[in-house]
Design a protein around this motif. Structure first.
Motif, PDB file in Angstrom:
ATOM      1  N   MET A 142     -16.257  -1.475  -8.171  1.00 32.36           N
ATOM      2  CA  MET A 142     -17.094  -0.758  -7.557  1.00 32.36           C
ATOM      3  C   MET A 142     -16.963   1.124  -8.570  1.00 32.36           C
ATOM      4  SD  MET A 142     -18.588  -3.081  -6.848  1.00 32.36           S
ATOM      5  CE  MET A 142     -20.237  -2.587  -5.921  1.00 32.36           C
ATOM      6  N   ASP A 143     -15.197   1.167  -8.284  1.00 32.81           N
ATOM      7  CA  ASP A 143     -14.937   2.151  -8.816  1.00 32.81           C
ATOM      8  C   ASP A 143     -15.463   2.503  -9.952  1.00 32.81           C
ATOM      9  OD1 ASP A 143     -13.496   4.702  -8.817  1.00 32.81           O
ATOM     10  OD2 ASP A 143     -12.339   3.691  -7.039  1.00 32.81           O
TER      11      ASP A 143
ATOM     12  N   ALA B 180     -12.742  -4.388  -5.433  1.00 28.52           N
ATOM     13  CA  ALA B 180     -13.249  -2.630  -5.280  1.00 28.52           C
ATOM     14  C   ALA B 180     -13.234  -1.640  -6.409  1.00 28.52           C
ATOM     15  CB  ALA B 180     -12.579  -2.520  -3.991  1.00 28.52           C
ATOM     16  N   ASP B 181     -12.103  -1.937  -7.107  1.00 23.65           N
ATOM     17  CA  ASP B 181     -11.937  -1.080  -8.337  1.00 23.65           C
ATOM     18  C   ASP B 181     -12.624  -0.894  -9.581  1.00 23.65           C
ATOM     19  OD1 ASP B 181     -10.173   0.634  -9.620  1.00 23.65           O
ATOM     20  OD2 ASP B 181     -10.252  -0.921 -11.450  1.00 23.65           O
TER      21      ASP B 181
ATOM     22  N   ILE C 110     -17.666   1.510 -12.108  1.00 24.79           N
ATOM     23  CA  ILE C 110     -18.766   1.555 -12.210  1.00 24.79           C
ATOM     24  C   ILE C 110     -20.076   3.424 -11.260  1.00 24.79           C
ATOM     25  CG2 ILE C 110     -20.110  -0.620 -12.514  1.00 24.79           C
ATOM     26  CD1 ILE C 110     -20.710  -0.895  -9.677  1.00 24.79           C
ATOM     27  N   SER C 111     -19.171   3.139 -10.103  1.00 24.32           N
ATOM     28  CA  SER C 111     -19.327   4.832  -9.752  1.00 24.32           C
ATOM     29  C   SER C 111     -19.284   5.683 -10.513  1.00 24.32           C
ATOM     30  CB  SER C 111     -18.337   5.091  -8.326  1.00 24.32           C
ATOM     31  OG  SER C 111     -18.553   5.586  -7.707  1.00 24.32           O
ATOM     32  N   LEU C 112     -17.599   5.662 -11.619  1.00 27.07           N
ATOM     33  CA  LEU C 112     -16.955   6.589 -11.887  1.00 27.07           C
ATOM     34  C   LEU C 112     -16.983   6.375 -13.519  1.00 27.07           C
ATOM     35  CD1 LEU C 112     -14.651   9.238  -9.712  1.00 27.07           C
ATOM     36  CD2 LEU C 112     -17.122   9.832 -10.884  1.00 27.07           C
ATOM     37  N   PRO C 113     -17.905   6.290 -14.229  1.00 24.66           N
ATOM     38  CA  PRO C 113     -17.359   5.427 -15.459  1.00 24.66           C
ATOM     39  C   PRO C 113     -16.283   5.606 -16.525  1.00 24.66           C
ATOM     40  CG  PRO C 113     -19.945   5.274 -15.242  1.00 24.66           C
ATOM     41  CD  PRO C 113     -19.343   7.075 -14.152  1.00 24.66           C
TER      42      PRO C 113
ATOM     43  N   ARG D 194     -25.233  -4.146  -4.281  1.00 24.82           N
ATOM     44  CA  ARG D 194     -25.087  -3.550  -5.407  1.00 24.82           C
ATOM     45  C   ARG D 194     -26.675  -2.845  -5.216  1.00 24.82           C
ATOM     46  NH1 ARG D 194     -22.729  -4.752 -10.684  1.00 24.82           N
ATOM     47  NH2 ARG D 194     -23.400  -3.535 -11.776  1.00 24.82           N
TER      48      ARG D 194
END
Lengths: 429, 429
Positions: free
Chosen positions: A190-191, A187-188, A193-196, A428
């Motif tokens: 994915m977090d 999960a982290d 890549i969402s807010l690099p 993704r």
């Protein structure tokens, strides 16, 4: 059931850091002993030959020591002898150590007090659930009893999220903690890549990197390639940690991707085996003189500050660097691996079975009987090993589980994946 | 479907901190729009009256902006127009923001660029999933379009683990994060009674204490009494935090129990609204001048050090004080609350429905239709509210959810419990 068992009370304790399944082992021992009291032969699961339910059993009372050997010497017991089975089942599914745990590491004098307490309370069966320190306690108590010809059957049941016991393929507690680490890292990532940015996750493990290595299960499928899924970098205590190389590693990924996801063991050490945590800050030391690693974000924060300083371009903005320390949650999170729950229970029952089958002492080891191969159907067996083979020894990641200085091997993934249970499928764009 | 809808492209973005269910909302919007393209009237769920599948729909392309409005101005799109439905379902169950998120908070000039991009790419439908900053972006874009008579239908879909949006009973993302906090605190409290000491858990929430308050669900049954189950102390940003009172609170429980379990919001403030984190250390500030609270263990470690110093008896040993900071894991952990997953999806679909039903703008709010009472069967409805009612406003814990200076009220428990889903039953000896 052998007829030469000396009748007496049984005592069970839990020691060291708790886990999500240590109560499974407690309940396994209690159930094994309760069935023996009910006249069921633990070796066969059938009424003992020549005995009927209600016949005198060698097990008189089944006592839990509160907070390990401390409860034994202080006569602080919980009596399981007439516990209701549903209560036991609910207890087994509750994380952490229901009897209370202890960090006490008895010396010879303390062991003498334990032994005196055993004699005083007519204890003939001694079960201790814990890691390498606890198996050493078990060994010392056993030797004290032997040296005075007091028959005390001493059994150790393995437990440690660090997975650092010898003779074991893996230890109860590790698969559930590894499951948490894998899910948190999935999960982290994915977090991330969402807010690099640069993200450091600090994972438990003072000497052994197994739990940190489990972060690699966060990558989809069985990919070893950190360029697709994170963590990009995995730092284990087994591989000397070099601060300059660390900066270069992160810089490489940050330049390539604009982000970098990192799993680092709390126990990382330099080439001279000095803990990095001790070098970066003056941490508290525990009763054994070890620097406090868990229950503090200090190592992650220090590494983050170090990276920020090193990676800020002259006159420019520092990169976004964040650190989370998984902390105590990882060892007790209430979503245990099904394999782990089952094995922890079985290890407890096996200790009771051995004690009632005539064995005098030992530790229960989990040994894998299936090959470590992709797609292999996982299977394991329990085996009695000598207490001295486990006591106070530490197993670390074997070289074949490590790849380079910041990754795990495919063999490690094949080893670890069957243990943690199903992981949620992620998608993704 | 109204016939006065101007044909054009739709664009969807995700902004702010990701959550476990923000992709449910994304998929909800996409599904709603895809069905409209297939000739299904979103108001009735049936083929549009007088229309047949294949008939021209007002929705041309369905575009995802990568990293929020930044992707829109940079023409960095993901095209959902012909996405496979199974792919969408898997995406919905994946935590974090699949399109990528952004912390950009557009000013008037940036909004002008967004608006220009909408015109350039023939965008007539604008959906933005996020918190109060994102609803403000939506409001600004909407006003810019209105002022130039460019018909752009602008909808905001709520998302925030902080649960701090006005007009909403609660916000998608909060129930899943609250579930994680409750489960982590349940297990960690068992850990704390097993190896006693003082344990601080730092929970997200800059201004609103809802997520920290959810730690109270860790107590068994509906007990408000912190003397039985932890956390014993809960500190919210809504209640002025006083360091001396904090020490006295902890001392009270430590003297009584030999341990103390504490949940503290990262956003705790003194009576003059200065963040305690800023007083205790020099934290990094973000683009909006806020002290960095998440992605660091600094607040927890500073509070732990402070307690250790204050509670060490003269010439004696410091108490065992540990701090964990739940960090980013709490917002994306892949075990969402079922209510949350369902509502997040429904909120996205409702935004698509409103846009295609003739509404010009708005935010989707979740409003509870069942009473906040023990045992009430939870029910909620979605309602359109004006963007200006949400935009850039912050909701905090109402006084009726708070009890004293370090506990929540029964009403808060009745409010929160139906949102988080089943919690595992724990047993104690």
């Amino acid at each position: 059931m052998p007829t030469n068992l000396i009748p007496g009370n049984a005592v069970i304790g839990q020691a060291g850091g708790p886990t999500a399944v240590i109560n499974q082992s407690l309940v396994g021992v209690v159930q094994g002993l309760l069935e023996a009291r009910a006249g069921i032969d633990p070796a066969t699961g059938r009424p003992s030959s020549g005995s009927a339910p209600g016949q005198p059993s060698p097990i008189k009372k089944i006592l839990g020591m509160r907070h390990g050997v401390r409860g034994l010497v202080n006569a602080d017991f919980y009596d399981f002898t007439s516990t209701n089975p549903e209560h036991l089942e609910r207890l087994a599914r509750t994380p952490s150590a229901a009897l209370g745990s202890t960090r006490d590491k008895p010396d010879a004098a303390y062991c003498q007090r334990i032994f005196e307490a055993c004699k005083k309370h007519d204890i003939r069966y001694f079960f201790y659930i814990g890691g390498n320190d606890s198996s050493d306690t078990c060994r010392l108590v056993n030797e004290t009893a032997r040296s005075t010809n007091y028959e005390l059957r001493c059994f150790h049941i393995p437990k440690t999220v660090d997975n650092d016991l010898m003779e074991n393929d893996h230890c109860p507690g590790f698969p559930s903690a590894a499951r948490f680490v894998a899910m948190a890292c999935m999960a982290d990532f994915m977090d991330n890549i969402s807010l690099p940015g640069i993200k450091i996750n600090v994972v438990m493990g003072r000497h052994a990197g197994f739990l940190t290595a489990a972060s690699a299960l966060a990558r989809r499928a069985d990919r070893l390639d950190p360029s697709t899924d994170g963590p990009q970098l995995i730092y284990l205590p087994e591989v000397p940690f070099d601060m300059d190389r660390f900066v270069a590693d992160v810089e490489h990924w940050y330049a390539k991707k604009g982000r970098c996801h990192i799993a680092v063991s709390e126990g990382i050490q330099d080439k001279d085996h000095n803990p990095i945590a001790a070098k970066l800050f003056e941490g508290e030391t525990d009763a054994h003189g070890n620097v406090q690693l868990s229950g503090s974000g200090a190592l992650g924060d220090a590494l983050a500050d170090f990276l920020k300083k090193k990676l800020t371009p002259a006159g420019g903005k520092p990169p976004r660097v964040r650190a989370d320390t998984f902390g105590y949650i990882q060892r007790c999170f209430p979503d245990p691996s099904p394999v782990d729950a089952r094995e922890a229970r079985a290890a407890g029952r096996e200790a009771a079975r051995l004690a009632l089958s005539g064995d005098l002492d030992g530790s229960i080891a989990i040994q894998r009987t299936s090959p470590i191969e992709p797609g292999a159907l996982y299977a394991a067996a329990l085996k009695r090993v000598d207490l001295s083979a486990i006591a106070a020894k530490t197993r670390v990641m074997p070289p074949e589980f490590i790849e380079g200085h910041s990754n795990v091997s495919r063999r490690f993934l094949d080893y670890c994946r069957p243990l943690v249970g199903e992981l949620p499928p992620f998608e993704r764009l």
